[in-house]
Scaffold this motif. Structure first.
Motif, mmCIF file in Angstrom:
data_model
loop_
_atom_site.group_PDB
_atom_site.id
_atom_site.type_symbol
_atom_site.label_atom_id
_atom_site.label_comp_id
_atom_site.label_asym_id
_atom_site.label_seq_id
_atom_site.Cartn_x
_atom_site.Cartn_y
_atom_site.Cartn_z
ATOM 1 N N ASN A 122 0.814 -1.230 0.000
ATOM 2 C CA ASN A 122 0.000 0.000 0.000
ATOM 3 C C ASN A 122 0.843 1.273 0.000
ATOM 4 O OD1 ASN A 122 -2.447 -1.332 -0.162
ATOM 5 N ND2 ASN A 122 -2.693 -1.468 2.054
ATOM 6 N N PRO A 123 1.784 1.449 0.946
ATOM 7 C CA PRO A 123 2.604 2.674 0.889
ATOM 8 C C PRO A 123 3.515 2.719 -0.321
ATOM 9 C CG PRO A 123 3.372 1.216 2.646
ATOM 10 C CD PRO A 123 2.080 0.658 2.164
ATOM 11 N N LEU A 124 3.981 1.566 -0.801
ATOM 12 C CA LEU A 124 4.844 1.563 -1.971
ATOM 13 C C LEU A 124 4.091 2.044 -3.207
ATOM 14 C CD1 LEU A 124 7.505 0.953 -3.347
ATOM 15 C CD2 LEU A 124 6.829 -1.452 -3.475
ATOM 16 N N ASN A 125 2.863 1.568 -3.379
ATOM 17 C CA ASN A 125 2.047 2.054 -4.499
ATOM 18 C C ASN A 125 1.782 3.542 -4.374
ATOM 19 O OD1 ASN A 125 1.741 -0.359 -5.940
ATOM 20 N ND2 ASN A 125 0.072 -1.049 -4.610
ATOM 21 N N GLY A 126 1.578 4.018 -3.139
ATOM 22 C CA GLY A 126 1.372 5.456 -2.929
ATOM 23 C C GLY A 126 2.597 6.269 -3.297
ATOM 24 N N ILE A 127 3.788 5.787 -2.895
ATOM 25 C CA ILE A 127 5.033 6.488 -3.226
ATOM 26 C C ILE A 127 5.225 6.567 -4.731
ATOM 27 C CG2 ILE A 127 7.555 6.296 -3.119
ATOM 28 C CD1 ILE A 127 7.161 5.076 -0.294
ATOM 29 N N MET A 128 4.996 5.455 -5.428
ATOM 30 C CA MET A 128 5.177 5.445 -6.874
ATOM 31 C C MET A 128 4.192 6.379 -7.560
ATOM 32 S SD MET A 128 5.946 1.438 -7.716
ATOM 33 C CE MET A 128 6.245 1.828 -9.438
ATOM 34 N N GLY A 129 2.933 6.342 -7.121
ATOM 35 C CA GLY A 129 1.926 7.220 -7.725
ATOM 36 C C GLY A 129 2.240 8.685 -7.509
ATOM 37 N N ARG A 130 2.618 9.032 -6.288
ATOM 38 C CA ARG A 130 2.917 10.430 -5.980
ATOM 39 C C ARG A 130 4.173 10.915 -6.704
ATOM 40 N NH1 ARG A 130 -1.132 13.611 -4.106
ATOM 41 N NH2 ARG A 130 -2.391 12.442 -2.613
ATOM 42 N N SER A 131 5.182 10.054 -6.812
ATOM 43 C CA SER A 131 6.415 10.475 -7.482
ATOM 44 C C SER A 131 6.181 10.715 -8.969
ATOM 45 C CB SER A 131 7.517 9.431 -7.273
ATOM 46 O OG SER A 131 7.192 8.200 -7.882
ATOM 47 N N LYS A 132 5.347 9.892 -9.593
ATOM 48 C CA LYS A 132 5.025 10.115 -11.009
ATOM 49 C C LYS A 132 4.188 11.389 -11.182
ATOM 50 C CE LYS A 132 5.264 5.257 -12.383
ATOM 51 N NZ LYS A 132 6.467 5.467 -13.226
ATOM 52 N N LEU A 133 3.263 11.606 -10.266
ATOM 53 C CA LEU A 133 2.456 12.822 -10.318
ATOM 54 C C LEU A 133 3.336 14.055 -10.129
ATOM 55 C CD1 LEU A 133 -0.326 14.184 -10.432
ATOM 56 C CD2 LEU A 133 -0.521 13.809 -7.961
ATOM 57 N N LEU A 134 4.269 13.989 -9.176
ATOM 58 C CA LEU A 134 5.191 15.097 -8.940
ATOM 59 C C LEU A 134 6.048 15.371 -10.173
ATOM 60 C CD1 LEU A 134 6.363 17.177 -6.981
ATOM 61 C CD2 LEU A 134 7.886 15.375 -6.115
ATOM 62 N N GLN A 135 6.479 14.317 -10.847
ATOM 63 C CA GLN A 135 7.274 14.486 -12.060
ATOM 64 C C GLN A 135 6.488 15.233 -13.125
ATOM 65 O OE1 GLN A 135 8.233 10.865 -14.207
ATOM 66 N NE2 GLN A 135 10.194 11.713 -14.859
ATOM 67 N N ARG A 136 5.216 14.861 -13.342
ATOM 68 C CA ARG A 136 4.392 15.545 -14.338
ATOM 69 C C ARG A 136 4.166 17.006 -13.957
ATOM 70 N NH1 ARG A 136 1.541 10.541 -14.316
ATOM 71 N NH2 ARG A 136 -0.075 11.416 -12.956
ATOM 72 N N ARG A 137 3.930 17.257 -12.657
ATOM 73 C CA ARG A 137 3.685 18.634 -12.215
ATOM 74 C C ARG A 137 4.931 19.501 -12.378
ATOM 75 N NH1 ARG A 137 0.109 17.633 -6.659
ATOM 76 N NH2 ARG A 137 -1.898 17.283 -7.738
ATOM 77 N N ILE A 138 6.091 18.959 -12.063
ATOM 78 C CA ILE A 138 7.334 19.704 -12.238
ATOM 79 C C ILE A 138 7.547 20.050 -13.706
ATOM 80 C CG2 ILE A 138 9.861 19.494 -12.191
ATOM 81 C CD1 ILE A 138 8.789 20.192 -9.502
ATOM 82 N N GLU A 139 7.361 19.074 -14.591
ATOM 83 C CA GLU A 139 7.556 19.313 -16.017
ATOM 84 C C GLU A 139 6.562 20.346 -16.537
ATOM 85 O OE1 GLU A 139 7.215 15.422 -17.638
ATOM 86 O OE2 GLU A 139 9.302 14.864 -17.176
ATOM 87 N N GLU A 140 5.310 20.265 -16.071
ATOM 88 C CA GLU A 140 4.313 21.237 -16.496
ATOM 89 C C GLU A 140 4.630 22.630 -15.955
ATOM 90 O OE1 GLU A 140 0.855 22.679 -18.367
ATOM 91 O OE2 GLU A 140 2.055 20.861 -18.636
ATOM 92 N N SER A 141 5.093 22.723 -14.709
ATOM 93 C CA SER A 141 5.440 24.018 -14.121
ATOM 94 C C SER A 141 6.616 24.649 -14.843
ATOM 95 C CB SER A 141 5.780 23.848 -12.638
ATOM 96 O OG SER A 141 4.652 23.405 -11.909
ATOM 97 N N VAL A 142 7.606 23.863 -15.192
ATOM 98 C CA VAL A 142 8.768 24.380 -15.929
ATOM 99 C C VAL A 142 8.334 24.884 -17.302
ATOM 100 C CG1 VAL A 142 10.952 23.740 -17.022
ATOM 101 C CG2 VAL A 142 10.448 22.985 -14.693
ATOM 102 N N ARG A 143 7.457 24.122 -17.963
ATOM 103 C CA ARG A 143 6.977 24.548 -19.291
ATOM 104 C C ARG A 143 6.244 25.887 -19.213
ATOM 105 N NH1 ARG A 143 2.551 24.675 -22.081
ATOM 106 N NH2 ARG A 143 1.324 23.714 -20.412
ATOM 107 N N LYS A 144 5.363 26.030 -18.207
ATOM 108 C CA LYS A 144 4.629 27.281 -18.050
ATOM 109 C C LYS A 144 5.566 28.437 -17.726
ATOM 110 C CE LYS A 144 0.215 25.288 -16.603
ATOM 111 N NZ LYS A 144 -0.773 25.150 -15.487
ATOM 112 N N MET A 145 6.564 28.199 -16.878
ATOM 113 C CA MET A 145 7.515 29.259 -16.543
ATOM 114 C C MET A 145 8.288 29.698 -17.774
ATOM 115 S SD MET A 145 10.601 29.263 -13.712
ATOM 116 C CE MET A 145 9.457 29.249 -12.345
#
Length: 262
Positions: free
Chosen positions: A32-55
């Motif tokens: 359960n926590p491992l799946n949560g870590i993987m999901g959140r890390s992938k989500l964070l990666q997409r958000r970082i890439e999107e934030s950099v693109r907007k900046m």
């Protein structure tokens, strides 16, 4: 009972619950926590890439000034994702082994897939992972045969561990495994470096295998015999080969017709 006897009795009680009761709960609680870590890390990666693109679109000068820092952040996030995926793969290897040991029903067995899972599990033996030169060849077109996953997983673990121990004790430290099939049998060949088993021990081993006996001399590995006796219940074809500095065991399972009832 002295303290040591009490401890060993309690230890036996504990280990008796390990595979069927304790391990499934451990794996569930880790998953359960491992799946949560993987999901959140992938989500964070997409958000970082999107934030950099907007900046870069809205504030190109600021983005240019922070380019090195933004690259480091993206690199760190990518590393977290890669490491979490690597950890998840290891988790699946451990889980797969213990789920296999708990599987009690007969099913179609793909020998290549079963042994590939065993070999991934053996990477948790650090000497095997780092000290032994391995050659692995899987027959991808191998047919299924009817069998019990728990039986075969446990027996192959013992055979592979026996070969691993011999390889570690040898100067060459080599281990080879491959699967193959013909029109009657699916087979595995397990070859390891080390001195060949004495002919007398091999003869005794095969005699006990044919007579379904566990009365082995101390020089012969009893765990190997028990594994071979289990394979014999599947009417497996078992052979030993020796050459200079190497020994090979071949195990073939019939797959085309129903096994003969003994």
């Amino acid at each position: 009972m002295d303290k040591g006897e009490i401890y060993r009795a309690l230890e036996k009680d504990f280990t008796a619950t390990f595979i069927e009761e304790l391990i499934p709960g451990i794996l569930h609680n880790f998953a359960n926590p491992l799946n949560g870590i993987m999901g959140r890390s992938k989500l964070l990666q997409r958000r970082i890439e999107e934030s950099v693109r907007k900046m870069e679109e809205k504030y190109p000068d600021a983005a240019a000034g922070m380019m090195d820092e933004l690259k480091r952040i993206k690199t760190d996030i990518n590393s977290v994702n890669q490491e979490s995926e690597y950890f998840f793969d290891m988790f699946k290897d451990v889980a797969g082994k213990f789920y296999a040991l708990a599987a009690k029903n007969e099913d179609g067995i793909n020998l290549s897939q079963l042994l590939a899972a065993e070999m991934r599990f053996f990477n948790f033996y650090l000497d095997f992972k780092h000290e032994i030169k391995k050659d692995i060849q899987w027959d991808k077109d191998i047919p299924d045969f009817k069998g019990n996953t728990a039986d075969l997983s446990l027996a192959f673990w013992r055979i592979i561990r026996f070969a691993m121990t011999r390889a570690l004790a040898s100067p060459l430290k080599e281990f080879h495994i491959k699967t193959d099939h013909d029109n009657k049998y699916v087979s595995v060949f397990i070859k390891s470096s080390g001195e060949a088993m004495p002919a007398a021990d091999l003869e005794t081993l095969m005699e006990n295998l044919n007579s379904d006996s566990l009365n082995m001399p101390a020089a012969v590995d009893r765990g190997v015999l028990m594994s071979l006796l289990l394979f014999d219940k599947y009417q497996a074809r078992i052979n030993f080969f020796s050459e200079e500095n190497f020994s090979t065991i071949s195990i073939g399972f019939p797959y085309r017709s129903e096994r003969i009832k003994r």
